[in-house]
Write an enzyme that holds these catalytic residues in place. Structure first.
Site, mmCIF file in Angstrom:
data_model
loop_
_atom_site.group_PDB
_atom_site.id
_atom_site.type_symbol
_atom_site.label_atom_id
_atom_site.label_comp_id
_atom_site.label_asym_id
_atom_site.label_seq_id
_atom_site.Cartn_x
_atom_site.Cartn_y
_atom_site.Cartn_z
ATOM 1 N N CYS A 1 15.904 -16.319 -11.970
ATOM 2 C CA CYS A 1 15.753 -15.123 -11.127
ATOM 3 C C CYS A 1 15.988 -15.440 -9.664
ATOM 4 C CB CYS A 1 14.355 -14.526 -11.296
ATOM 5 S SG CYS A 1 14.158 -13.695 -12.862
ATOM 6 N N CYS B 1 18.298 -11.268 -12.551
ATOM 7 C CA CYS B 1 16.952 -10.702 -12.425
ATOM 8 C C CYS B 1 16.389 -11.011 -11.047
ATOM 9 C CB CYS B 1 16.018 -11.237 -13.513
ATOM 10 S SG CYS B 1 15.751 -13.005 -13.470
#
Lengths: 336, 292
Positions: free
Chosen positions: B107, B188
């Site tokens: 992420c 993400c």
């Protein structure tokens, strides 16, 4: 982690702690995080041969000659791999000499374009980043020979019976496969270099920017071809926020400069060479040593520029021109 | 005697039939019948390069992927394009490869780009806080190599491959579109995009892969924020900026999909990186403004 520089920092009693001294530049730590310390039950203290070594090397070889540096010409990568492996396979891993790689070196060597050689100590990742895969310079790691060994590890076994997941470290024995490889690779690299030679040193390294016992001192300087070299340019880079332990004209750098001058070379030395400094500053964009503004912002902040060829020189030139013109006018008036 | 002659005749005609069949059957033609295109041909030693890169990636770059089968990955890549007309490549052709080689991305590290190819990839080679598509396995094995097949033997065309202008469904365009879609799907947290404010016709274009594929495959359940870095070339024209029309348009598209959007003109670390190549330029002067 900076494994290659560990091998290049050999002969220092602390070489096994070079994991710390090897610079981690740009936050770049290889995800390859195996430990250097030996695991119980293994014969040697060092890491084993890199998995999939053959495929990785063949791939790198073709990648180099097809994409990175096609000027090298046609090479038979399978033949090269075989010659490389012949140097250490089925032999005592503590009895591999640089000369064992001679056939491999002869097959894989290529000339370095003039002025593109970049030697270094204690700053492997910085050099590799700055060289940008031959785009700016061609350090050893960006040659075909370098592609065979860079960041990889390997050794053979005498009996070839059991596959052992460990290789001897240079501390355990000097004549190991990897150490001997880099020695002969360094020798060859120096012999192939010409034009302006560049050396990047680490002004924040403990023990001095120029190690008296190191690859550059022991294998590269003695093999430089003096008649083909026009100049040697030394860059001493300090870590951003790091100590300025050595610089041009001081300490070990002065030793190097003197040594090279005595050998008859034309030397220049630059502290914190600007282009490389920008690269270092990527990780510390707001550090006081790294203030960079565009000319638009500078006017607002009332900045004083420190670089050569900046506004001061222009100011001086204009003042001088004005002075000369004034004299001329005075003279003309006198004779009019 | 007649029987013997009959058998002989039979044998001879059999041989003739076989020979004729061999000559007349359209076998694998020579390479002189390969289709001709305007783009560069398949990279020589493609197999070795792709395999080597795959192993290098799973061994050295991202060892968490140690279970990937590089040989299988190469074979599914090969199957995707060999012996096929290179203007007829579909997503189905590459799906097995995409499924084998896809992997998650940490992420807050995804870095998208448009019209900043050289800059963004040189930058991520130095700064490993961000990953572009070319820093993932699918991008890594394909970066800067090319490939295409041909219906005629040997099934692979080393001479030339179609450019995008010749046909859109070529092996390269389809590959990169699929890989980009996947890269967007895997993103993400906070994602970044580097755009070029020095080019004509706006930094953000709906027709680019970023504008047509990637932004629509970002998952609003996984991605919270998009940070735009609007870069100008050193000494280059400042044609677009964070307040410009194309960025405003991009912002509204993204905000409609519930993303938070921010934009920075000349994101500092990338600006510094550009100065490495132009240290003497006016825009790169070192200024000490009494900061201590």
């Amino acid at each position: 982690m900076d494994r290659t520089s560990c091998f290049r920092a050999r002969n220092t009693p602390k070489w096994r702690t070079c994991r710390g001294s090897g610079r981690v530049f740009g936050g770049k730590v290889l995800l390859f995080s195996k430990d250097f310390s030996g695991v119980d039950g293994k014969k040697w203290k060092g890491e084993g041969t890199t998995p999939n070594l053959d495929s990785i090397i063949i791939g790198r070889c073709y990648e180099y000659i097809r994409i990175v540096n096609p000027a090298v010409g046609e090479k038979n990568c399978s033949e090269l791999l075989e010659a490389f492996k012949k140097a250490f396979m089925n032999k005592d891993p503590c009895n591999i000499l640089p000369s064992d790689y001679e056939l491999f070196i002869n097959l894989s060597q290529h000339s370095i374009p003039p002025n593109k050689s970049l030697f270094w100590e204690n700053n492997q990742f910085l050099v590799s980043s700055y060289a940008a895969r031959t785009r700016r310079y061609m350090p050893l790691g960006d040659t075909l020979i370098g592609a065979f060994g860079d960041l990889l590890n390997w050794c053979g076994q005498a009996n070839n019976t059991e596959v052992d997941d460990s290789c001897p470290t240079t501390e355990e024995c000097e004549n190991n496969a990897v150490e001997s490889f880099w020695r002969i690779a360094s020798i060859n690299y120096a012999k192939q270099s010409s034009g302006i030679i560049h050396v990047m040193l680490n002004g924040s390294a403990t023990g001095g920017a120029y190690p008296l016992k190191g690859f550059f001192a022991d294998f590269e300087i003695p093999n430089l071809q003096k008649e083909r070299i026009s100049q040697i340019e030394i860059w001493v880079m300090d870590d951003i926020g790091g100590p300025d332990l050595d610089s041009c004209g001081k300490g070990s750098v002065q030793t190097l400069e003197t040594q090279l001058k005595e050998m008859g070379y034309d030397i220049t030395c630059i502290d914190n060479y600007k282009s490389v400094l920008f690269l270092l500053c990527l990780d510390h964009p707001d550090h006081p040593s790294c203030p960079v503004v565009s000319s638009a912002l500078s006017a607002q902040r009332g900045c004083v520029f420190s670089d050569q060829g900046g506004s001061w020189n222009r100011l001086t030139l204009i003042s001088f021109a004005a002075f000369v013109l004034q004299i001329h006018f005075n003279l003309l008036n006198q004779f009019a | 005697m007649v029987l013997l002659v009959g058998v002989l005749v039979l044998l001879v005609s059999l041989v003739v039939v076989i020979v004729l069949a061999a000559i007349l059957t359209p076998g694998r033609d020579t390479s002189s019948t390969l289709l001709q295109w305007k783009g560069r041909g398949t990279t020589k030693n493609l197999r070795e390069v792709v395999l080597g890169r795959c192993y290098n990636y799973i061994t050295m770059v991202n060892p968490e992927l140690g279970n990937k089968d590089c040989l299988k990955i190469w074979e599914t890549l090969q199957d995707a394009f060999m012996y096929k007309n290179p203007c007829n490549i579909t997503t189905d052709d590459y799906q097995p490869l995409m499924d084998l080689a896809r992997h998650p991305v940490p992420c807050n590290k995804s870095l998208f780009w448009s019209k900043t190819n050289e800059l963004v990839h040189r930058y991520t080679k130095i700064d490993h806080n961000f990953l572009t598509l070319e820093d993932t396995l699918l991008g890594y094995i394909a970066d800067q190599v090319s490939w295409c097949g041909d219906p005629a033997g040997p099934g692979i065309n080393y001479e030339s491959c179609p450019k995008w202008t010749e046909c859109e469904s070529n092996p390269s365009t389809v590959y990169w579109k699929m890989a980009s879609k996947m890269f967007a799907e895997e993103a993400c947290g906070v994602v970044q995009v580097m755009l070029n404010g020095s080019i004509d016709a706006g930094a953000f274009r709906s027709s680019s892969i970023f504008g047509s594929v990637e932004i629509f495959n970002l998952d609003p359940n996984k991605v919270s924020t998009i940070q735009i870095w609007l870069m100008h070339n050193i000494g280059g024209p400042k044609r677009d900026s964070c307040t410009g029309y194309s960025i405003t348009r991009l912002k509204s598209i993204l905000e409609e999909r519930n993303f938070i959007v921010s934009c920075e003109d000349n994101y500092r670390p990338v600006w510094l990186f550009q100065c490495v190549s132009e240290p003497g330029h006016e825009d790169c002067r070192l200024c000490f403004c009494g900061i201590q």
